[in-house]
Write a protein that holds these residues in place. Structure first.
Motif, short mmCIF file in Angstrom:
data_model
loop_
_atom_site.label_atom_id
_atom_site.label_comp_id
_atom_site.label_asym_id
_atom_site.label_seq_id
_atom_site.Cartn_x
_atom_site.Cartn_y
_atom_site.Cartn_z
N UNK A 76 0.86 -1.17 0.00
CA UNK A 76 0.00 0.00 0.00
C UNK A 76 0.90 1.22 0.00
N UNK A 77 0.49 2.26 -0.74
CA UNK A 77 1.29 3.47 -0.86
C UNK A 77 0.47 4.67 -0.40
N UNK A 78 0.96 5.33 0.65
CA UNK A 78 0.25 6.44 1.29
C UNK A 78 1.11 7.69 1.20
N UNK A 79 0.47 8.83 0.94
CA UNK A 79 1.14 10.13 0.98
C UNK A 79 0.75 10.82 2.27
N UNK A 80 1.73 11.44 2.92
CA UNK A 80 1.46 12.26 4.11
C UNK A 80 2.19 13.58 3.94
N UNK A 81 1.44 14.68 4.07
CA UNK A 81 2.04 16.00 3.90
C UNK A 81 1.33 17.00 4.79
N UNK A 82 2.06 18.02 5.18
CA UNK A 82 1.47 19.06 6.00
C UNK A 82 0.53 19.96 5.21
N UNK A 83 0.89 20.26 3.97
CA UNK A 83 0.12 21.21 3.18
C UNK A 83 0.37 20.96 1.70
N UNK A 84 -0.67 21.22 0.90
CA UNK A 84 -0.55 21.12 -0.56
C UNK A 84 -1.73 21.84 -1.20
N UNK A 85 -1.53 22.41 -2.37
CA UNK A 85 -2.65 23.02 -3.09
C UNK A 85 -3.68 21.95 -3.49
N UNK A 86 -4.92 22.32 -3.53
CA UNK A 86 -5.99 21.36 -3.84
C UNK A 86 -5.82 20.70 -5.20
N UNK A 87 -5.46 21.48 -6.22
CA UNK A 87 -5.35 20.90 -7.56
C UNK A 87 -4.19 19.91 -7.65
N UNK A 88 -3.12 20.15 -6.91
CA UNK A 88 -1.98 19.23 -6.90
C UNK A 88 -2.37 17.94 -6.19
N UNK A 89 -3.13 18.04 -5.11
CA UNK A 89 -3.57 16.84 -4.40
C UNK A 89 -4.39 15.94 -5.32
N UNK A 90 -5.18 16.52 -6.19
CA UNK A 90 -5.99 15.73 -7.11
C UNK A 90 -5.09 14.86 -8.00
N UNK A 91 -3.99 15.41 -8.49
CA UNK A 91 -3.06 14.66 -9.34
C UNK A 91 -2.35 13.57 -8.54
N UNK A 92 -2.01 13.86 -7.31
CA UNK A 92 -1.29 12.91 -6.47
C UNK A 92 -2.20 11.75 -6.07
N UNK A 93 -3.46 12.01 -5.87
CA UNK A 93 -4.41 10.95 -5.48
C UNK A 93 -4.45 9.82 -6.51
N UNK A 94 -4.19 10.12 -7.76
CA UNK A 94 -4.19 9.10 -8.80
C UNK A 94 -3.01 8.14 -8.67
N UNK A 95 -1.97 8.55 -7.96
CA UNK A 95 -0.75 7.74 -7.85
C UNK A 95 -0.60 7.03 -6.51
N UNK A 96 -1.43 7.37 -5.55
CA UNK A 96 -1.33 6.80 -4.21
C UNK A 96 -2.61 6.06 -3.86
N UNK A 97 -2.50 5.16 -2.92
CA UNK A 97 -3.68 4.45 -2.43
C UNK A 97 -4.46 5.30 -1.43
N UNK A 98 -3.74 6.20 -0.77
CA UNK A 98 -4.36 7.07 0.22
C UNK A 98 -3.53 8.34 0.34
N UNK A 99 -4.18 9.46 0.59
CA UNK A 99 -3.49 10.73 0.78
C UNK A 99 -3.97 11.36 2.07
N UNK A 100 -3.02 11.73 2.92
CA UNK A 100 -3.31 12.44 4.17
C UNK A 100 -2.59 13.77 4.09
N UNK A 101 -3.37 14.84 4.08
CA UNK A 101 -2.79 16.19 4.00
C UNK A 101 -3.53 17.06 5.00
N UNK A 102 -2.79 17.71 5.89
CA UNK A 102 -3.41 18.47 6.96
C UNK A 102 -4.12 19.73 6.49
N UNK A 103 -3.60 20.36 5.43
CA UNK A 103 -4.22 21.58 4.96
C UNK A 103 -4.11 21.67 3.44
N UNK A 104 -5.22 21.97 2.79
CA UNK A 104 -5.26 22.11 1.34
C UNK A 104 -5.93 23.45 1.01
N UNK A 105 -5.18 24.54 1.11
CA UNK A 105 -5.77 25.87 0.92
C UNK A 105 -6.11 26.16 -0.54
#
Length: 195
Positions: free
Chosen positions: A131-160
């Motif tokens: 399983x491949x999970x991303x964990x980050x403190x912050x990321x732009x919303x549009x970038x998170x959308x692209x990353x979600x396609x490559x990971x099984x799960x994404x945990x990001x504390x803030x997406x301004x």
């Protein structure tokens, strides 16, 4: 927790976060070596990234900046040298841990363009984690959308909605040195739960 996850920090900025996550989850610590490819004349602007095998990821916008193949090849060489130097520094104190078959959490302090995280995810996915999970403190919303396609799960504390730089979301955002990363890796090796 309880499944011995492997927490891979993207050096150098994410190294201080990795032991916190690994300790909370009873996991192991290591690094995934990738580096941004910089825009000629604007070193803070990432146009892509490279992993230590030499695989390049270019952002969709990169060619729109008029970056030549020669500039790109030169930047790739520079960043591969940086990655080789880091591997030579880090491996003697902490040989790489194989992510195959493990739950892997790729950690970065913050994600701006996403190019470094994308290169990291591609590099780790090639090694067949369970399983491949991303964990980050912050990321732009549009970038998170692209990353979600490559990971099984994404945990990001803030997406301004409005995002200028990773550092603006931290009270303290000091530079992390190679020596800091080495210290984290030494401590992680001492606590390693892998055979």
């Amino acid at each position: 927790r309880g499944q011995a996850p492997l927490v891979l920090a993207i050096p150098r900025g994410a190294a201080p976060m990795a032991p916190i996550i690994a300790d909370a989850l009873d996991g192991d610590i290591d690094v995934v070596l990738v580096h941004k490819l910089r825009m000629p004349g604007q070193p803070e602007l990432a146009i892509g990234s490279v992993d230590e095998t030499g695989q390049v990821y270019l952002g969709e916008y990169a060619r729109g900046f008029g970056v030549s193949d020669e500039d790109l090849a030169q930047e790739k060489r520079v960043q591969l040298d940086t990655l080789r130097t880091r591997r030579a520094l880090y491996s003697p104190v902490h040989p790489p841990i194989d992510p195959a078959g493990r739950i892997v959490i790729v950690v970065d302090d913050g994600i701006a363009t996403g190019s470094t995280m994308i290169a990291a995810l591609r590099a780790v996915r090639a090694k067949k984690p369970a399983k491949l999970i991303v964990a980050s403190g912050v990321a732009p919303r549009d970038v998170l959308a692209a990353i979600r396609d490559l990971a099984d799960e994404v945990v990001c504390l803030e997406a301004p909605e409005v995002f200028y730089a990773v550092g603006e979301f931290f009270d303290e955002f000091p530079q992390v040195s190679d020596e800091d990363v080495i210290e984290v890796l030494k401590q992680g090796r001492a606590k390693s739960r892998t055979p």
